[in-house]
Design an enzyme around this catalytic site. Structure first.
Site, PDB file in Angstrom:
ATOM      1  CD  GLU A  42      -2.474  -1.301   2.701  1.00  0.00           C
ATOM      2  OE1 GLU A  42      -2.515  -0.286   3.429  1.00  0.00           O
ATOM      3  OE2 GLU A  42      -2.930  -2.407   3.060  1.00  0.00           O
ATOM      4  CB  SER A  73      -6.790  -6.057  -0.307  1.00  0.00           C
ATOM      5  OG  SER A  73      -7.093  -7.433  -0.224  1.00  0.00           O
ATOM      6  CD  GLU A  74      -3.971  -5.490   5.178  1.00  0.00           C
ATOM      7  OE1 GLU A  74      -3.659  -4.331   5.494  1.00  0.00           O
ATOM      8  OE2 GLU A  74      -5.158  -5.850   4.973  1.00  0.00           O
ATOM      9  CG  PHE A  97       1.007  -0.704  11.449  1.00  0.00           C
ATOM     10  CD1 PHE A  97       1.846  -0.190  12.433  1.00  0.00           C
ATOM     11  CD2 PHE A  97       0.398   0.173  10.568  1.00  0.00           C
ATOM     12  CE1 PHE A  97       2.064   1.173  12.534  1.00  0.00           C
ATOM     13  CE2 PHE A  97       0.617   1.531  10.664  1.00  0.00           C
ATOM     14  CZ  PHE A  97       1.457   2.038  11.646  1.00  0.00           C
ATOM     15  CG  HIS A 142      -2.042   0.720  14.322  1.00  0.00           C
ATOM     16  ND1 HIS A 142      -3.348   0.715  14.733  1.00  0.00           N
ATOM     17  CD2 HIS A 142      -2.063   0.964  12.986  1.00  0.00           C
ATOM     18  CE1 HIS A 142      -4.139   0.964  13.698  1.00  0.00           C
ATOM     19  NE2 HIS A 142      -3.384   1.114  12.633  1.00  0.00           N
TER      20      HIS A 142
END
Length: 338
Positions: A42, A73-74, A97, A142
């Site tokens: 991203e 979208s991981e 993260f 996070h």
């Protein structure tokens, strides 16, 4: 494996870099050397260059065909990266993260990590996953140090550098490796740590710890940002006549227990320090192996020091959630006085 002291590099061929710039250099050199190295993640393309600027300038130099800014979208990032690796590419996928690896955990642990084994060695997945561990004040979603999950998964290598030289060297070694590697960056170190780093290609061997500080009284086994916490505590204790040896694991899988055991055998005492939870953290396995192999040589029980067993607090009042230099020093005094 044998311990190595942090390398002394030729200053004429180095440049002072932050960890972020050192990682950018490793990516740049790998892409220049090998056209099969591609980046996915991203906001990694210019002008953003990644949220922490690690990929800054690379899409301008190599084009957006090799530096692909992806949707948020991981699963798409890791799914595409696993497929690319199986097709002969060497993708470097960024998960912003570490907390977000939970979204794509199946693809990492059940696909990337197992495909070489399940194919009888015929298929390899030379994939590097870059991710970050946030500062504590980033809050509960996070900040998590989840390295233990991946250490428990056969087939994937896990690394976490503590300084700019290893940040470059470990990333270069991960990209060149034939199996999936999880490369964990710490945000608090990315810009605060600076060092003379080789300008050209530089590789830190995977699976080899480094003795950051020599000492005779107690061994502190640590990695990532906790290395600096341990060294700060060691400097204070030196004034009290307690000499602390600090072992920077650098690679968590494969784990260099030879170095850990050799150091602990010399000192007779061991403390494992990390920012992951103490409960079932990496220190639990390390402590168990030390106790098993050196039971008759230990002068005190092996101790562990890590984060508390709760979500990371956001409030400033909770900023001692991770080990502090004072806490490490106090634990070492207790071990020495046992």
């Amino acid at each position: 494996m044998t311990a190595t002291v942090q390398p002394v590099v030729d200053k004429s061929s180095t440049k002072r870099m932050t960890m972020a710039v050192a990682m950018n250099s490793a990516l740049d050199l790998a892409m220049d050397r090998d056209d099969s190295v591609i980046l996915l993640g991203e906001d990694i393309a210019d002008p953003a260059g990644g949220v922490f600027k690690v990929t800054k300038g690379l899409s301008t130099k190599y084009g957006t065909g090799r530096v692909r800014a992806t949707p948020i979208s991981e699963t798409a990032i890791i799914g595409a990266a696993v497929g690319a690796a199986l097709a002969g590419m060497r993708p470097v996928a960024e998960i912003m993260f570490m907390d977000f690896v939970t979204v794509c955990l199946d693809q990492i642990t059940n696909h990337a990590a197992k495909l070489r084994y399940m194919s009888g060695g015929h298929s390899s997945v030379p994939l590097t996953i870059r991710t970050t561990v946030g500062e504590q004040r980033f809050g509960a979603q996070h900040t998590q140090s989840l390295e233990t999950w991946f250490m428990h998964t056969p087939g994937i290598k896990v690394v976490m550098p503590s300084n700019p030289i290893d940040a470059k060297g470990l990333l270069a070694s991960c990209i060149a490796d034939g199996d999936p590697c999880l490369y964990i960056e710490n945000i608090s170190l990315a810009y605060s740590q600076k060092d003379e780093v080789p300008v050209g290609e530089y590789f830190t061997p995977l699976g080899e710890a480094a003795v950051t500080r020599a000492g005779r009284d107690v061994t502190v086994i640590t990695y990532g940002p906790a290395v600096h916490t341990a060294v700060a505590a060691a400097e204070v204790l030196a004034g009290e006549g307690i000499e602390v040896e600090v072992v920077d694991l650098r690679t968590l899988m494969p784990l260099d227990m030879d170095t850990v055991l050799a150091s602990t055998s010399r000192t007779g005492r061991a403390l494992i320090v990390h920012d992951a939870h103490t409960f079932l953290g990496p220190g639990a396995e390390i402590a168990a192996q030390i106790a098993n192999d050196l039971f008759g040589e230990l002068k005190a029980p092996v101790r562990r020091l890590g984060a508390g067993f709760s979500p990371a607090p956001y409030a400033p009042s909770g900023l001692d959630f991770h080990p502090t230099a004072d806490g490490v020093a106090a634990a070492i005094r207790n071990i020495v006085d046992y």
